[in-house]
Design an enzyme around this catalytic site. Sequence first.
Site, mmCIF file in Angstrom:
data_model
loop_
_atom_site.group_PDB
_atom_site.id
_atom_site.type_symbol
_atom_site.label_atom_id
_atom_site.label_comp_id
_atom_site.label_asym_id
_atom_site.label_seq_id
_atom_site.Cartn_x
_atom_site.Cartn_y
_atom_site.Cartn_z
ATOM 1 N N ASP A 102 4.196 -5.235 14.791
ATOM 2 C CA ASP A 102 2.996 -5.169 15.628
ATOM 3 C C ASP A 102 2.906 -3.788 16.290
ATOM 4 O OD1 ASP A 102 5.247 -5.833 17.319
ATOM 5 O OD2 ASP A 102 3.863 -6.402 18.913
ATOM 6 N N GLU A 162 6.551 -7.688 19.659
ATOM 7 C CA GLU A 162 7.399 -6.863 20.521
ATOM 8 C C GLU A 162 6.577 -6.243 21.645
ATOM 9 O OE1 GLU A 162 9.465 -3.538 22.213
ATOM 10 O OE2 GLU A 162 7.612 -3.401 21.072
HETATM 11 N N1 BES Z 1 9.683 1.264 20.778
HETATM 12 C C1 BES Z 1 9.239 0.969 22.085
HETATM 13 C C2 BES Z 1 10.337 1.042 23.121
HETATM 14 C C3 BES Z 1 10.864 2.407 23.395
HETATM 15 C C4 BES Z 1 10.041 3.505 23.465
HETATM 16 C C5 BES Z 1 12.193 2.559 23.664
HETATM 17 C C6 BES Z 1 10.559 4.744 23.739
HETATM 18 C C7 BES Z 1 12.700 3.783 23.922
HETATM 19 C C8 BES Z 1 11.883 4.887 23.974
HETATM 20 C C9 BES Z 1 8.661 -0.428 22.113
HETATM 21 O O1 BES Z 1 7.829 -0.687 21.010
HETATM 22 C C10 BES Z 1 7.769 -0.587 23.303
HETATM 23 O O2 BES Z 1 6.842 0.149 23.435
HETATM 24 N N2 BES Z 1 8.054 -1.575 24.111
HETATM 25 C C11 BES Z 1 7.204 -1.943 25.179
HETATM 26 C C12 BES Z 1 7.617 -3.318 25.578
HETATM 27 C C13 BES Z 1 6.718 -4.013 26.535
HETATM 28 C C14 BES Z 1 5.281 -4.031 26.122
HETATM 29 C C15 BES Z 1 7.221 -5.408 26.782
HETATM 30 C C16 BES Z 1 7.319 -0.938 26.295
HETATM 31 O O3 BES Z 1 8.389 -0.352 26.508
HETATM 32 O O4 BES Z 1 6.307 -0.707 26.959
HETATM 33 MN MN MN Z 2 8.661 -0.129 19.278
HETATM 34 MN MN MN Z 3 5.844 0.271 21.492
#
Ligand code: BES
Ligand code: MN
Ligand code: MN
Length: 445
Positions: free
Chosen positions: A79, A140
């Site tokens: 996603d 995710e």
């Molecule tokens: N891949 C990211 C998380 C991430 C980004 C980790 C940069 C380390 C560095 C993930 O897809 C993401 O964006 N997660 C969301 C989760 C939330 C919506 C619950 C986030 O971090 O905002």
């Molecule tokens: Mn991600």
């Molecule tokens: Mn993300």
Amino acid sequence: MNRDELLRELSEFLRIPSVSTLPVHNNDCRAAAEWVAAELRRLGGRDVELLGSETHPVVWGKGPDVPGAPTLVIYGHYDVQPPDPLAEWTTPPFAPSVRDGRIYGRGSADDKGQVFCLLKAVAASSRPPVNFRFLIEGEEEYGSKVLFDLLKREPQRVRADAVLVADMSYVAPGWPAVYSTLRGLCYAEITVRTSKTDLHSGEYGGAAPNAHEELGRLLTRLKGEDGRINIPGFYAPVKRPSKAELAAWKKLPFNEKDFLNKRVQGKGLVGLKKHSVLERLWALPTFEIHGILGGFTGEGAKTVIPAAATAKVSMRLVPNQKLKTVERQLAAAVKKLAPKHVTVSVRFLHGADPAQIKLDHPSFKLLDQAFKQVTGRGTVPARAGGSIPVVPALASAGAPVILTGIGLPDDRLHAPNEKLELKQLWDGIEVFRTFYELLGAQRDM
Ligand code: BES
Ligand code: MN
Ligand code: MN
């Protein structure tokens, strides 16, 4: 593997607008899951299934049995985040475009491009080196409820020697990384109501309360100009990184001026001045306002006093903070800080606990070795500012969760013109192929 062919296949995956937070894209999420399932079958995967939801299923599969070899769970997400603001994309978000040695498109780095990389590295392995388990989810970006429920029912799915997560980036070009923490998240809507309906600002202005004004004041009380968050108890469990860790960060190729000028591209940084920028990004909690709704925002002018206003906010949490506790703390703080003449409510949308991973399992050495062999430099330990909600659950069966990635810090995740450098992709396929083979050579881990 033919690179043109690989780019055609990746483009096909990126063309599916699998935005998990917008219900109009439910069918697209399903289509992306089916794309992943078909890819797993092409790899010779067995027991490929879509689990837990019609619209945002978890894609599960197993590689061929390799008796005696370690078991590796490969995690990723199909996603993506919404593509807006659309006008700022040079080429449309779901019409992937290859130029200047990069592929542009929503999901190119986060996370479809990296899922693609992990899977093509399986295809590139000479013979199946390990017992692969695939766990590719579709929620995710919206809190991973489907996968949480699945793992609660069937925790054996993550019983393995290691879990590999490629959903982050190098710390700088040429500097691959492995991450020891992820921040958690608490996402909420704060609504302020000041009257039954909107009011004429001439008839009532000067005496009637204004919802936007009250909300603005409430928000600035929750976080002061100095960057400190005024939620009682909020910082209590927060531990400072050790002296050794802070010293190690000083040696990373990270420069505060470049971060401001090249990445933020603003005029100045904010936050708790006593702490380095990396500490603010990686080891301290945050409070951010994402958007404010209410009142009149259309074209032209309307003289009205808004009766209600809502702010979408979130807090990033660091190790030892607990989502459930922070939810209570925010609700209590909002109640305490709002004046008597307003009605406030807080609604929680989704969230995640922070994650902390010990980097001492032998598989971390193998990843380091794989990066060293392919790129000339091994992994540096770092922390991540972002969140991956399900990581604590992936770790719950005891396997070490390896948090790494092939992106670069300027890939513009969640923003217009997201991209992935093709060199990172080609290197990445080699890195993970090498890692799988090194891991496969281990017996009784
Ligand atoms: N891949 C990211 C998380 C991430 C980004 C980790 C940069 C380390 C560095 C993930 O897809 C993401 O964006 N997660 C969301 C989760 C939330 C919506 C619950 C986030 O971090 O905002
Ligand atoms: Mn991600
Ligand atoms: Mn993300």
